[in-house]
Scaffold this active site. Sequence first.
Site, PDB file in Angstrom:
ATOM      1  N   LYS A  38       0.840  -1.205   0.000  1.00 23.72           N
ATOM      2  CA  LYS A  38       0.000   0.000   0.000  1.00 23.72           C
ATOM      3  C   LYS A  38       0.873   1.253   0.000  1.00 23.72           C
ATOM      4  O   LYS A  38       2.058   1.181   0.332  1.00 23.72           O
ATOM      5  CB  LYS A  38      -0.928  -0.009   1.215  1.00 23.72           C
ATOM      6  N   TYR A 269      17.229  30.027   7.992  1.00 28.51           N
ATOM      7  CA  TYR A 269      16.087  30.858   8.398  1.00 28.51           C
ATOM      8  C   TYR A 269      16.065  31.076   9.906  1.00 28.51           C
ATOM      9  O   TYR A 269      16.261  30.131  10.673  1.00 28.51           O
ATOM     10  CB  TYR A 269      14.768  30.190   8.000  1.00 28.51           C
TER      11      TYR A 269
HETATM   12  C1  LIG Z   1      -0.765  -1.896   6.758  1.00 31.00           C
HETATM   13  C2  LIG Z   1      -1.396  -3.188   7.022  1.00 31.00           C
HETATM   14  C3  LIG Z   1      -0.613  -4.335   7.193  1.00 31.00           C
HETATM   15  C4  LIG Z   1       0.902  -4.305   7.284  1.00 31.00           C
HETATM   16  O1  LIG Z   1       1.291  -3.678   8.468  1.00 31.00           O
HETATM   17  P1  LIG Z   1       2.802  -3.720   8.980  1.00 31.00           P
HETATM   18  O2  LIG Z   1       2.722  -3.336  10.394  1.00 31.00           O
HETATM   19  O3  LIG Z   1       3.568  -2.739   8.149  1.00 31.00           O
HETATM   20  O4  LIG Z   1       3.288  -5.099   8.766  1.00 31.00           O
HETATM   21  C5  LIG Z   1      -1.262  -5.555   7.315  1.00 31.00           C
HETATM   22  N1  LIG Z   1      -2.619  -5.624   7.287  1.00 31.00           N
HETATM   23  C6  LIG Z   1      -3.408  -4.543   7.139  1.00 31.00           C
HETATM   24  C7  LIG Z   1      -4.877  -4.701   7.139  1.00 31.00           C
HETATM   25  C8  LIG Z   1      -2.823  -3.289   7.022  1.00 31.00           C
HETATM   26  O5  LIG Z   1      -3.610  -2.210   6.907  1.00 31.00           O
END
Ligand SMILES: *Cc1c(COP(=O)(O)O)cnc(C)c1O
Length: 390
Positions: A38, A269
């Site tokens: 994702k 800055y």
């Molecule tokens: C983001 C996510 C994961 C992976 O999470 P990590 O902590 O990065 O391993 C797994 N399952 C779902 C539903 C997620 O949203």
Amino acid sequence: MNITRPAWLEINLDQLEENIKIIQKNISSQSKILSIVKSDGYCLGAAKIVESLIDLGVDYFGLATTSEAIQLRKKYPKVGLLVLGFTPNFLLKESIDQGITLSVYTLDMAKEINNHAGEVGKKAKIHIALDTGMNRIGFSTNQEKIQETYQKIEEINGLENIEIEGLFTHFAVADTDDAFTQHQFDQYQMVYRELGKRGISIPMRHVSNSHAILRHRAYDLDYVRPGILQYGSREEDPYGENFSVKLIANLKALVAYVKEVPANEGVSYGLTYKTKTRTKIATIPIGYADGLPRNLSNQLEVLIQGKRCKQIGRICMDQCMVDVTGLDVKVNDEVVLLGRQGTEEISIEELAKKAGEIPTSFLTHFGKRLPRVYLKNQKVEEIEDIILKC
Ligand SMILES: *Cc1c(COP(=O)(O)O)cnc(C)c1O
């Protein structure tokens, strides 16, 4: 190297493969990896990551949004793509037509999917999301809702254009509270068994995120869902030492300018940093628009010639300054802001801790303006540079 900027994110696909093999070796032999890519693969480039992982036998990938899945589908017509979050009605037809697996957590959603699937003339694959305690999305397993949950899933199972392929839940405290995580797992198992009794058998069970993978073999089930672990951080979890993954990303830049200034000069800055003695300053062409948090001004360290150097003054949008007094630094010398140089290393855990964040959230700051340089077999395999696409 053909990049448009002297600042870039290097992504080591050899290390990614190494990390995946480590996970594959450590999880139960009957379990497979549903790789979480994702947010463009935690901002490291989902398309390249999927390409590498397909070669290692990974056949299912998890996305947050339907748009991400539709984008990836263009390049990968065959692999499993699961949207873990909400799919709005206006994307249903396209995603069903593209064979994208959707998460379902309301009966209305299932009915909409069923109708659209009928129109498209395809069977829609779905995974049922169960809420076992995180209170984000999912059919509730709360005492007061559980009977309703069973009835709704039964009704969904009866919809003719839908195939329930998977059942999943997500852990809220996999890194800190094993008892609550076990409770969530028990709730999940209870639903799975009850559905079985009602004649609904679901082939793809998956519950574990990275921290659960580090800690619990009993939760591996059919698939595990590693995100940050495959990118190479255990996020300082004291458990799972045998998962010796390493970060696949390095942030690098070239020195843009070097000068010496006398004592009592202000830098950047606000002139908030004042030189105490005569100081040699290197200007680095990377700033908060690239993902260096501005509130880490005067706290960052970078590696030049294998030495830790302090970043001084406020971080600007596109540049920052570093104290290189005592070093023979020249324009175009390599600077490492994340990763190794010689025997020194700036880790993602160190950066995240300074920022009051977690490694995952820190990675997602790295802006698209930074070219991505992909290394495979220790050579540059591909460069992703949005400026070249304009
Ligand atoms: C983001 C996510 C994961 C992976 O999470 P990590 O902590 O990065 O391993 C797994 N399952 C779902 C539903 C997620 O949203």
